[in-house]
Design a protein around this motif. Structure first.
Motif, PDB file in Angstrom:
ATOM      1  N   SER A 320     -10.443   9.183  -6.407  1.00 54.66           N
ATOM      2  CA  SER A 320      -9.475   8.793  -5.678  1.00 54.66           C
ATOM      3  C   SER A 320      -8.890   7.277  -5.695  1.00 54.66           C
ATOM      4  N   ALA A 321      -9.953   6.365  -5.872  1.00 58.48           N
ATOM      5  CA  ALA A 321      -9.562   4.968  -6.260  1.00 58.48           C
ATOM      6  C   ALA A 321      -8.970   4.738  -7.837  1.00 58.48           C
ATOM      7  N   ALA A 322      -9.401   5.443  -8.780  1.00 58.08           N
ATOM      8  CA  ALA A 322      -8.619   5.729  -9.958  1.00 58.08           C
ATOM      9  C   ALA A 322      -7.276   5.999  -9.907  1.00 58.08           C
ATOM     10  N   LEU A 323      -6.971   7.250  -8.960  1.00 58.40           N
ATOM     11  CA  LEU A 323      -5.456   7.440  -8.952  1.00 58.40           C
ATOM     12  C   LEU A 323      -4.679   6.683  -7.900  1.00 58.40           C
ATOM     13  N   PHE A 324      -5.241   6.059  -6.937  1.00 59.40           N
ATOM     14  CA  PHE A 324      -4.455   5.730  -5.929  1.00 59.40           C
ATOM     15  C   PHE A 324      -4.926   4.144  -5.265  1.00 59.40           C
ATOM     16  N   GLY A 325      -6.081   3.618  -5.953  1.00 55.47           N
ATOM     17  CA  GLY A 325      -6.619   2.310  -5.496  1.00 55.47           C
ATOM     18  C   GLY A 325      -7.082   2.426  -4.045  1.00 55.47           C
ATOM     19  N   HIS A 326      -7.283   1.250  -3.339  1.00 54.69           N
ATOM     20  CA  HIS A 326      -7.531   1.055  -1.937  1.00 54.69           C
ATOM     21  C   HIS A 326      -6.287   1.786  -1.346  1.00 54.69           C
ATOM     22  N   ILE A 327      -6.693   2.739  -0.270  1.00 55.77           N
ATOM     23  CA  ILE A 327      -5.345   3.554   0.253  1.00 55.77           C
ATOM     24  C   ILE A 327      -4.768   2.606   1.497  1.00 55.77           C
ATOM     25  N   ASP A 328      -3.694   2.214   1.500  1.00 58.40           N
ATOM     26  CA  ASP A 328      -3.061   1.574   2.736  1.00 58.40           C
ATOM     27  C   ASP A 328      -2.426   2.580   3.468  1.00 58.40           C
ATOM     28  N   THR A 329      -3.121   2.607   4.659  1.00 56.02           N
ATOM     29  CA  THR A 329      -2.628   3.956   5.668  1.00 56.02           C
ATOM     30  C   THR A 329      -1.327   3.498   5.974  1.00 56.02           C
ATOM     31  N   LYS A 330      -0.609   2.581   5.951  1.00 49.86           N
ATOM     32  CA  LYS A 330       0.734   2.393   6.651  1.00 49.86           C
ATOM     33  C   LYS A 330       1.846   2.648   5.541  1.00 49.86           C
ATOM     34  N   VAL A 331       1.263   3.055   4.280  1.00 47.98           N
ATOM     35  CA  VAL A 331       2.598   3.456   3.332  1.00 47.98           C
ATOM     36  C   VAL A 331       2.015   4.636   2.604  1.00 47.98           C
ATOM     37  N   PRO A 332       3.086   5.244   2.177  1.00 49.96           N
ATOM     38  CA  PRO A 332       2.723   6.387   1.500  1.00 49.96           C
ATOM     39  C   PRO A 332       1.888   6.075   0.073  1.00 49.96           C
ATOM     40  N   LEU A 333       1.225   7.208  -0.226  1.00 49.60           N
ATOM     41  CA  LEU A 333       0.421   7.234  -1.334  1.00 49.60           C
ATOM     42  C   LEU A 333       1.142   6.982  -2.462  1.00 49.60           C
ATOM     43  N   GLY A 476     -14.462  -3.044  -0.415  1.00 46.99           N
ATOM     44  CA  GLY A 476     -14.825  -2.460   0.765  1.00 46.99           C
ATOM     45  C   GLY A 476     -15.831  -3.708   1.673  1.00 46.99           C
ATOM     46  N   GLU A 477     -15.841  -3.775   2.816  1.00 48.02           N
ATOM     47  CA  GLU A 477     -16.754  -4.653   3.613  1.00 48.02           C
ATOM     48  C   GLU A 477     -16.850  -3.774   4.783  1.00 48.02           C
ATOM     49  N   PHE A 478     -17.961  -4.125   5.536  1.00 52.17           N
ATOM     50  CA  PHE A 478     -18.107  -3.576   7.122  1.00 52.17           C
ATOM     51  C   PHE A 478     -17.088  -3.644   7.738  1.00 52.17           C
ATOM     52  N   SER A 479     -16.336  -4.882   7.687  1.00 53.45           N
ATOM     53  CA  SER A 479     -15.252  -5.116   8.798  1.00 53.45           C
ATOM     54  C   SER A 479     -14.152  -4.381   8.305  1.00 53.45           C
ATOM     55  N   ARG A 480     -13.973  -4.251   6.982  1.00 54.36           N
ATOM     56  CA  ARG A 480     -12.808  -3.939   6.282  1.00 54.36           C
ATOM     57  C   ARG A 480     -13.193  -2.822   5.151  1.00 54.36           C
ATOM     58  N   PRO A 481     -13.450  -1.611   5.543  1.00 51.91           N
ATOM     59  CA  PRO A 481     -13.979  -0.587   4.463  1.00 51.91           C
ATOM     60  C   PRO A 481     -12.898   0.046   3.426  1.00 51.91           C
ATOM     61  N   PHE A 482     -13.244   0.490   2.482  1.00 46.98           N
ATOM     62  CA  PHE A 482     -12.314   0.955   1.186  1.00 46.98           C
ATOM     63  C   PHE A 482     -12.064   2.307   1.680  1.00 46.98           C
ATOM     64  N   VAL A 483     -10.777   2.588   1.644  1.00 48.78           N
ATOM     65  CA  VAL A 483     -10.265   3.766   2.127  1.00 48.78           C
ATOM     66  C   VAL A 483      -9.907   4.764   0.762  1.00 48.78           C
TER      67      VAL A 483
END
Length: 746
Positions: A320-333, A476-483
């Motif tokens: 998933s990370a290789a296809l999309f990077g860290h996913i921002d849930t506010k914008v389309p993939l 990714g971090e505890f307060s800001r994980p990698f999606v």
């Protein structure tokens, strides 16, 4: 706010057309030795005599062919390749089969200076016991006019390696276990393994020999044996190192996963941006019929056990990370840049079976030897921080493979950053010390004010290869994980974290460059661009490079391939013959530039490696001399313009001792930034010299070395710098236009 539609200033290519061959005469003055010949003979005679007695005491079976391995420590003033003691080796009848860096305090230094602890080289030499016995008897009578007299002066110490010193790390008190044995043996010396097996049998050691890998002068062998006999095993003269077989890094994410509320995860519907880019991921697999199989081929290797849930979850996250990077849930993939071949190389849970470690390496090597990829990703490896005096099987095998193919590999540095730093347990993990790959660490946010994520393993790497990690990206971090996309059958998102996900995010950026520019930019140019365009982070921090390498990768493709109006960025992709010099012009406008100008340069090349000589690991070195002004000469008879330092003195993490030894000449990635007054830059250039060595000795290979260099000039005082340079150099360099339409940013 008004949106300014600017023209697109693309990266400039064909910089190699700005290069010419030149001739530079070298050579230093005569060397003042620390010892006279008489002193050297007097010091070394008792050492050779003691060494000879030691090896004569070894059991016959421990010395196949009646040959033994002895150790010669070089005086620190003689570590340069030109001082290699050839004549001495020939004279005595021994051959060097390996070396390692070693700290020592020499008895004397030249010119009466006070001795201090410095790094030097310990050579391992093999010869018949009779030859070493002869040497010990004859050395007291050697005369100063002997051909090898000068070479004798370069030796600080001679000894027989002690079994206990070959054992790395701590071993349990008792019990059978998997041991990793490193033998001094090349592929032509398969008989060494048979001799080792015969020796173990002669000593009544019940041992099973498993997988083995050869890399240059080393054989890495899996051995199942009783641990209480470790000293007896290490007595065999061909053993270089013995340790407990490391386990595989347990791929537990560093951040606990939590499902993210998503109404419905909408995946892109189109195929990849380019069908031509070949990408392979070696990991835990992707479930059948999973949503990501739209862009991912699931490849299973023969003879494996079924996939486990934990590994599949890791495999999907990395893909998933290789296809999309860290996913921002506010914008389309985003639409993926390339399809992926995902090889499942993991089956059983690691830790339960230490023999898996060599088996997994065998699976990866099997794929890489049968086909060539543009990019590969490894978010796994042994749970083993790197060491300065030994190269591990994973690193040796992968570096050797990568030196011969046009492949850019991303390797995660591991999540051991919170380990004990005094014991070196927080250092980057094997095989991220490969010099022919990019080692990727993690930072704690994709936004501003980023720093190393606490779990991300730290540098420095081995020298050569000091700057490791090479780069960091958000992991990714505890307060800001990698999606990432979750492993479930219905498309949904989940969270995770670790360097495992930072590495494929950087891979994604690399595939984006390749997808847009095709074969106009080779894998070396892409590696160089990724380093060149990184963000440096907080430079106040002296230890910065150990934490984050060169910096955090660029935020977007635009940051890499587009230039502002007051900036030019030029890519040189060329070749240079051994022992030759080329002069690479830096394109600047005809009129002097006003104000201060920032010059940034990065150079990368692939190199063959010598894992049996870790201190002289790279066979190729480029020495780069900066000449800022072609009208400045200090002396009347000077042939070339004055030089100024550019790369050397700024090698991060290098000790005074390493700079004195010119270790940076052998680093295969150099990157530096300098600020100069614009008026002082008149026809500036870099002179590049290709040095070659083999196993630490002088060497002239028949083939040229491929390199890539990227140079940027940023002049705030010249608003149309880009246009001026493009016009002036129109017949040589040209904007690199994407083979695909660039997506319009909205």
């Amino acid at each position: 706010e008004q949106v300014k539609v600017s023209k697109q200033n693309f990266l400039l290519g064909r910089g190699e057309r700005l290069t010419d061959d030149i001739v530079i005469k070298g050579g230093g003055g005569p060397k003042e030795p620390p010892y006279t010949f008489g002193e050297a003979r007097r010091r070394l005679s008792p050492m050779v005599s003691e060494t000879s007695s030691r090896i004569d005491e070894l059991p016959q079976a421990a010395c196949p062919g009646d040959e033994a391995v002895i150790s010669l420590t070089i005086n620190p003033e003689y570590v340069a390749k030109s001082f290699f003691p050839h004549e001495l080796m020939r004279d005595v009848g021994i051959e060097v089969i390996g070396s390692r860096p070693k700290k020592t305090v020499p008895e004397k230094r030249s010119r009466g200076r006070e001795p201090s602890e410095v790094f030097t080289t310990e050579l391992f030499a093999r010869g018949r016991r009779a030859a070493i016995r002869n040497w010990s008897q004859q050395l007291p009578d050697w005369r100063s006019d002997r051909g090898s007299a000068n070479a004798l002066i370069s030796i600080e110490e001679i000894s027989a390696p002690v079994p206990h010193a070959k054992i790395k790390g701590s071993l349990p008190e008792q019990g059978r276990m998997a041991l990793e044995t490193v033998l001094h043996a090349s592929e032509l010396e398969f008989s060494m393994i048979q001799a080792f097996a015969a020796y173990l049998e002669s000593q009544g050691i019940e041992a099973d020999l498993g997988h083995s890998f050869f890399a240059k002068g080393l054989c890495f062998l899996e051995l199942d044996a009783p641990v209480e006999r470790a000293d007896d095993i290490a007595l065999f003269t061909g053993v270089r190192t013995l340790r407990q077989m490391p386990s595989l890094r347990i791929l537990r994410p560093t951040v606990r996963s939590a499902d993210i509320p998503t109404t419905d995860l909408e995946l892109p519907t189109e195929g990849p941006v380019s069908e031509d880019v070949r990408v392979a991921i070696f990991d835990g697999g992707v479930p059948e019929n999973h949503a990501l199989t739209q862009w991912t081929s699931r490849l299973e290797l023969p003879g494996m056990l079924p996939a486990t849930e934990g590994f599949l979850s890791h495999g999907v996250g990395v893909t998933s990370a290789a296809l999309f990077g860290h996913i921002d849930t506010k914008v389309p993939l985003p639409r993926p840049y390339a399809n992926i071949d995902h090889y499942r190389v993991l089956d059983e849970a690691p830790g339960q079976d230490p023999h898996k470690l060599y088996e997994i390496l065998g699976r990866i090597e099997g794929v890489l030897s049968s086909q060539e990829y543009d990019f590969i990703n490894l978010s796994l490896g042994p749970c083993l921080p790197i060491e300065d005096d030994d190269v591990h099987a994973w690193t040796a095998v992968l570096d050797d493979r990568l030196s011969r193919v046009s492949t850019l590999a991303m390797i995660a540095v591991g999540n051991g950053g919170e380990g004990d730093s005094i014991l070196g347990l927080d250092r980057v993990q094997v095989p991220s010390d490969c010099v022919n790959a990019l080692a990727i660490g993690a930072c704690d946010t994709p936004g501003k004010d980023w720093q190393r994520a606490p779990y991300s393993s730290k540098g420095p790497g081995r020298s050569p290869g000091l700057v490791k990690p090479d780069l960091v990206d958000f992991g990714g971090e505890f307060s800001r994980p990698f999606v990432v996309v979750a492993p479930d059958a219905t498309p949904s998102l989940t969270t995770t974290g670790g360097t495992s996900f930072a590495a494929p995010s950087v891979l994604r950026l690399g595939t984006g460059i390749r997808a847009h520019f095709g074969s106009n930019l080779n894998h070396l140019a892409i590696r160089t661009l990724l380093v060149h365009t990184c963000e440096e982070g907080d430079q106040d921090h002296k230890e910065n490079h150990k934490e984050i390498g060169w910096g955090r990768v660029a935020r977007s493709l635009d940051d890499i391939i587009l230039c502002d109006d007051d900036t030019v960025r030029v890519v040189y992709q060329g070749e240079i013959s051994p022992a030759k010099y080329i002069r690479a012009a830096i394109p600047v406008p005809a009129d002097p530039m006003s104000g201060m100008v920032t010059i940034k340069a990065t150079i990368c090349y692939k190199t063959q490696t010598d894992p049996h000589h870790p201190g002289n690991y790279t066979q190729a070195g480029l020495e780069v001399t900066f000449r800022p002004n072609d009208s400045k000469y200090s002396r009347n008879n000077q042939v070339h313009p004055n030089s100024a330092s550019f790369f050397g003195s700024s090698l991060p993490g290098a000790t005074e001792d390493e700079l004195r030894r010119d270790a940076w000449k052998w680093e295969n990635c150099l990157h530096a930034v300098q600020r100069k007054r614009g008026s002082s830059l008149i026809n500036p250039c870099f002179d590049i010299h290709y040095n070659a060595r083999l196993e630490g000795r002088n060497f002239a290979p028949p083939e040229s070395l491929s390199y890539a260099m990227v140079v940027s000039i940023h002049a705030k005082g010249v608003a149309d710098l880009y246009d001026q340079v493009v016009r002036q150099y129109a017949t040589q360099i040209e904007p690199l236009r994407p083979v695909l339409e660039m997506p319009i940013r909205t």
